[in-house]
Design an enzyme around this catalytic site. Sequence first.
Site, mmCIF file in Angstrom:
data_model
loop_
_atom_site.group_PDB
_atom_site.id
_atom_site.type_symbol
_atom_site.label_atom_id
_atom_site.label_comp_id
_atom_site.label_asym_id
_atom_site.label_seq_id
_atom_site.Cartn_x
_atom_site.Cartn_y
_atom_site.Cartn_z
ATOM 1 N N ASP A 33 0.848 -1.197 0.000
ATOM 2 C CA ASP A 33 0.000 0.000 0.000
ATOM 3 C C ASP A 33 0.880 1.243 0.000
ATOM 4 O OD1 ASP A 33 -1.866 1.988 0.391
ATOM 5 O OD2 ASP A 33 -2.234 1.469 2.495
ATOM 6 N N ASN A 35 -0.313 4.518 -0.333
ATOM 7 C CA ASN A 35 -0.935 5.778 0.110
ATOM 8 C C ASN A 35 -1.594 5.686 1.476
ATOM 9 O OD1 ASN A 35 -3.250 4.328 -0.419
ATOM 10 N ND2 ASN A 35 -3.958 5.621 -2.109
ATOM 11 N N ASP A 37 -4.137 3.856 2.617
ATOM 12 C CA ASP A 37 -5.585 3.637 2.770
ATOM 13 C C ASP A 37 -5.921 2.192 3.111
ATOM 14 O OD1 ASP A 37 -5.139 2.335 0.378
ATOM 15 O OD2 ASP A 37 -6.661 3.443 -0.769
ATOM 16 N N ASP A 41 -1.654 -0.927 -3.929
ATOM 17 C CA ASP A 41 -1.852 -0.098 -5.111
ATOM 18 C C ASP A 41 -0.599 -0.084 -5.983
ATOM 19 O OD1 ASP A 41 -0.099 1.646 -3.687
ATOM 20 O OD2 ASP A 41 -1.810 2.664 -2.764
ATOM 21 N N HIS A 348 -3.897 -16.583 -6.294
ATOM 22 C CA HIS A 348 -4.862 -15.809 -5.514
ATOM 23 C C HIS A 348 -6.127 -16.596 -5.194
ATOM 24 C CE1 HIS A 348 -6.109 -15.482 -9.664
ATOM 25 N NE2 HIS A 348 -7.301 -15.096 -9.263
ATOM 26 N N ASP A 349 -6.324 -17.751 -5.841
ATOM 27 C CA ASP A 349 -7.512 -18.566 -5.615
ATOM 28 C C ASP A 349 -7.226 -19.820 -4.790
ATOM 29 O OD1 ASP A 349 -9.338 -16.973 -6.967
ATOM 30 O OD2 ASP A 349 -8.959 -17.938 -8.904
#
Length: 571
Positions: A33, A35, A37, A41, A348-349
């Site tokens: 991340d 930024n 949040d 990203d 990712h699965d």
Amino acid sequence: MTLSQPLDSSVQTAPEWWRSAVVYQIYPRSFADGNGDGIGDLRGIRSRLDHLQRLGVDVIWLSPIYRSPQADNGYDISDYQDIDPLFGTMDEFRELLADVHARGMKLVMDLVVNHTSDEHPWFVESRSSTDSPRRDWYWWRPARDGFAAGEKGAEPTNWESFFSGSTWQLDERTGEYYLHLFDRKQPDLNWENPEVRQAVYAMMRWWLELGVDGFRMDVINLISKDVALPDGVADPVTGLGDGFAHYAHGPRLHEFLQEMHREVFEGRGDLITVGEMPGVTTDEALLLTDPARDELDMVFQFEHVGLDHGADKFHPVPLAPGRLAESLTRWQDALGAKGWNSLYLSNHDQPRAVSRFGDDAAHWRASATALATMLHLLRGTPYIYQGEEIGMTNMPFAGIDDLRDVESINHYAKATELGQDAAEVLDGIRHSGRDNARTPVQWDASAEAGFTTGTPWIAVNPNHAWLNAAAQYDDPDSVFAYYRRLIALRHARPVVALGSFRRLELGGVGVFAYEREHEGDRLLVLANLSGTPSTIELPEEWADAEQVLDNLGAASDAAVLRPWEARVLAR
């Protein structure tokens, strides 16, 4: 004793670059991340490129970063030619792409064109009226004969969605149903319509002209369906049917992929095309990846990651010793010197490989590195899923509120509604749920593992206090250091990419042993994929061979493979 025959690799006179490459998958939401949040990203990815360069990978595959309502974490796309603000801007993507290329790596996008989001302009227009010019860009059908729209059983077919429930959603405005094999907010595109195909190809060309190096194609074997849409065999409990035989590997799949190759890839040079294909057979995979047919460079197949499924993925069964090796061997033999496979244990699965196929407790490091050894030195292109290179493990989810994945949440609701014990349902999700792969990458021992300065969208695994990248960088015995050596071996010795494969039986049922050979260069890979020692009988010709890689250091008895020990010999 030889279990499989050597394969002739002489046909590979001009191997494509991706045969010797290593691919690294980034799930952007959980990578880094930039930024604060709490959501990964593009800025975060750029900040961690040193990690990937240090690891030595050749290709970065990004899971979807397109504009999306995020009903399925980005696999529901509302604009194929824009970046979702969650991840950044198009300018930031261009900067990332330039940085990746400057470091000598390539970047592959995730192509999701079996379906779109229901918020995509194509679908918004399609559902506006039965007379819409784009009505048949999607699969629309009236209620079943004898039923009124909205009645129970009125759905056009009895198919069950991958995410539970019916594959059909009633649209109140037009009184018809649309098909969604996944979430209701993911309507399936109608590839029978040539306008759909041309729109997809134009979008793909746009990304290639921007500079991306290829595509990993999500569930691409579902794009051709039996246009008759027949019912599947019904489940006696739910009443829903398995429609897989009617919407997977349909009659025009090869035609569509060959057309895509002509329209998008032909004459464009060093690109890579990867087809994710649940349920693909070895015969189909051989056709799909035969270079003479101009379809795909390689496939993602699922046989080996379904070995521990019981009634379904959420009812796992113990994996019998040797079954993983048997499955991988079958695919090595079947694709031979003509076809090509993607080599993976994680994505990712899937749950974390070391927790699923290894031992994430007593033999955490040894099993993580043994699994990597046996996988990366097979014939095919290896894939590393983010965090796998440091041995990340499954997450100890405390309850349903800790989950974020729509598949797991829907399964929990459906299963408990049918009377299954909630604790047992949660146990199945802990073992097999997709959120295991989606917890943030563990960069360091700080509060949120160095992933974010804010609150992460999904909780960080508590073992990040000791299991993290920073703790491994300068440790020559770390999982990360071992992955670096493994990747370097692949790059240094063409036999890994180009060699024939021959399975050998040299030890107990838990030992996976095989030979690779190319132009006189030979490797013998030995991996004990079990928690018990195994005596091995080396062929005489290997008795004085050089040991070029091992994961446990010098052995006191060369005739015994220790639990989760891997050795690589060369001649």
